[in-house]
Design an enzyme around this catalytic site. Structure first.
Site, PDB file in Angstrom:
ATOM      1  N   LYS A 182      38.608  49.848  15.101  1.00 63.95           N
ATOM      2  CA  LYS A 182      38.422  51.297  15.022  1.00 63.95           C
ATOM      3  C   LYS A 182      39.554  52.062  15.731  1.00 63.95           C
ATOM      4  CE  LYS A 182      34.232  51.027  13.084  1.00 63.95           C
ATOM      5  NZ  LYS A 182      33.873  49.613  13.085  1.00 63.95           N
TER       6      LYS A 182
HETATM    7  C1  LIG Z   1      33.146  48.858  12.121  1.00 64.89           C
HETATM    8  C2  LIG Z   1      33.321  47.397  12.148  1.00 64.89           C
HETATM    9  C3  LIG Z   1      33.232  46.631  10.957  1.00 64.89           C
HETATM   10  C4  LIG Z   1      32.884  47.245   9.623  1.00 64.89           C
HETATM   11  O1  LIG Z   1      33.894  48.094   9.137  1.00 64.89           O
HETATM   12  P1  LIG Z   1      33.590  49.119   7.955  1.00 64.89           P
HETATM   13  O2  LIG Z   1      34.831  49.927   7.821  1.00 64.89           O
HETATM   14  O3  LIG Z   1      32.422  49.940   8.416  1.00 64.89           O
HETATM   15  O4  LIG Z   1      33.265  48.329   6.744  1.00 64.89           O
HETATM   16  C5  LIG Z   1      33.479  45.274  11.057  1.00 64.89           C
HETATM   17  N1  LIG Z   1      33.766  44.689  12.227  1.00 64.89           N
HETATM   18  C6  LIG Z   1      33.847  45.393  13.382  1.00 64.89           C
HETATM   19  C7  LIG Z   1      34.124  44.671  14.653  1.00 64.89           C
HETATM   20  C8  LIG Z   1      33.631  46.762  13.377  1.00 64.89           C
HETATM   21  O5  LIG Z   1      33.716  47.454  14.517  1.00 64.89           O
END
Ligand SMILES: *Cc1c(COP(=O)(O)O)cnc(C)c1O
Length: 484
Positions: free
Chosen positions: A101
């Protein structure tokens, strides 16, 4: 609508998601040129293709701030690590909060500040976030003490890892607020969406010269920075001589809200030679079933798994894919979304289903398989995967065994293993048994020698600031109390 307006508002007044009207393209020559640049250089070029109402100076200033030297624990920002089966792990978790993120949420506050200057009429921005764990911390860290913004994060009380919870509860900054909810991520996301689109709440904010925006992946400003790292990964494969220009590269993404894999789809549509996009799910395999059948059906049990950031049954960015694949048919897309919120199910029909399977493959991985994958990759490669990455690696192995497809493949690695230390330690040393989170971290480090990010170790000595927990029905009141 300009990109500044889309980023400032986050979501349309009717609750629909913004997308660019046209998708810009890159040529094979562009990819050669980009492959000679560093991550920041690549980001500036790609962003300028989408954010056409931003000046080059504005974009440069945003990118230089977001990916400044020292913010990410790898000079390459998003490095590739090759496993012995030839697949390349794209480490997207080298940023300040140790999850992918950060790739977008380090940049979004800069983009939003510039965008608000163009489109917010001098209003203060109130950012509401629903998180399954990682978005919350990354958004708090990105927006802490950013002028003219306030941020409030809701997370499922029992749906995040101890480290994720601690990261949020100890957040510093004068403009931040964190609240747990009695519910799961879908409840948090629906609750936030409802507050966002409630005209009465908007009016109350407007009285105080404030307006809402979103830092969730419903905000286009979250998606566009994610396109960059797929272009960048292709360029790095090129640079390392793993592929020749034009060769396809498959991508595997551990998926929840479909934001990350949608960014890969955009990169592919831009002309980056990406092959199959492989959507990996945990036991909450609503997306696997959808991609296999064309029927999206959320009427099923919700499981809390060891990969909590993917514990999602309402995958909101799918709306954007359906819009694109239906040749931008907004009425049809809205109908599917209404049917999802009313009946919990929709069927896209054979023609759309074929368009989906022309590009996407899907698979899932249960809890036992996640554990054994982490153990096996550690033992054979001396590489430590977090639980989400493990779901992707296992899904890739299943895909390869079923299809025989040996196309070079990039696997998105979305979190540091130390964010989910207990599950990871249990996978590689099931006999170890301890409760204290930092004892687990220490033991995992002792056994593996794998470096633990210092920002996680430092949480041990931080003061817990936020302990509130509210019912879903009280979220609106909590927002008004904290943000007005
Ligand atoms: C948010 C997240 C995901 C999923 O990503 P999306 O964009 O919502 O599909 C997968 N792994 C981790 C560690 C995340 O923080």
């Amino acid at each position: 609508m300009t990109s500044a307006q889309a980023i400032t508002h986050g979501i349309s007044a009717e609750g629909g998601l913004f997308v660019p009207q046209t998708i810009p393209t890159v040529t094979p020559q562009d990819l050669v040129r980009l492959s000679k640049m560093n991550y920041k250089g690549r980001a500036k070029e790609i962003l300028s293709l989408y954010l056409t109402d931003f000046t080059a100076e504005e974009i440069a200033q945003c990118v230089d701030g977001a990916y400044a030297d020292g913010k990410f624990s790898s000079a390459e920002t998003a490095p590739l690590v090759k496993l012995s089966d030839g697949s390349e792990i794209l480490e997207l978790w080298r940023g300040p909060t140790c999850a992918f993120k950060d790739m977008a949420l380090q940049l979004l506050p800069y983009l939003l500040t510039v965008a608000a200057g163009k489109a917010a009429d001098g209003k203060q921005i109130v950012i509401l976030v629903a998180t399954s764990g990682d978005t919350g911390k990354a958004a708090l860290e990105g927006f802490k003490n950013v002028r003219n913004t306030q941020i409030m994060v809701f997370y499922p009380s029992d749906g995040v890892s101890p480290m994720q919870k601690l990261q949020m509860a100890t957040q510093e900054g004068d403009n931040v607020m964190v609240c747990a909810i009695e519910g799961n991520f879908d409840d948090a996301q629906s609750g936030v969406k409802k507050i966002f689109t409630d005209p009465a709440v908007a009016a109350k904010l407007a009285e105080k010269n404030k307006m809402f925006s979103s830092a969730n992946s419903i905000n286009w400003g979250r998606l566009v920075p994610q396109i960059v790292y797929y272009v960048s990964a292709y360029c790095d494969m090129l640079k390392k001589g793993e592929i020749r220009n034009g060769d396809p590269v498959n991508v595997v993404v551990p998926t929840g809200n479909f934001g990350n894999i949608l960014a890969a789809y955009y990169a592919k549509q831009m002309g980056v030679p990406l092959g199959r996009l492989i959507c990996a799910s945990n036991k909450n395999k609503v997306l696997t079933d959808f991609i296999e059948t064309g029927v999206y059906d959320r009427r099923r049990d919700f499981y809390c798994t060891s990969s909590p950031s993917m514990d999602i049954l309402i995958s909101s960015n799918l709306e954007r894919l359906l819009f694109l694949l239906s040749d931008m048919d907004d009425k049809q897309t809205a109908q599917w979304m209404q049917s999802l919120s009313k009946d919990g199910v929709y069927d896209v029909g054979a023609e759309m289903h074929k368009k989906i399977t022309d590009v996407f493959s899907a698979g899932f991985c249960d809890e036992d398989a996640t554990q054994s994958l982490i153990r096996e990759v550690y033992q054979t490669e001396h590489y430590l995967c977090d639980t989400h990455t493990a779901v992707a690696v296992q899904t890739y192995r299943n895909y390869k065994a079923e299809t025989g497809d040996s196309t070079p493949t990039v696997i998105a690695s979305t979190a540091s293993p130390y964010k989910f230390s207990k599950s990871v330690l249990h996978a590689i040393a099931p006999q170890e048994c301890m409760d204290d989170e930092f004892a687990v971290v220490e033991r995992l480090h002792e056994i593996t020698g794998f470096e633990c990010p210092k920002q996680l170790l430092e949480l041990k000595d931080k003061t817990v600031r936020f302990t509130d927990c509210c019912a879903v029905k009280d979220m609106e009141e909590a927002v008004l109390r904290a943000m007005l």
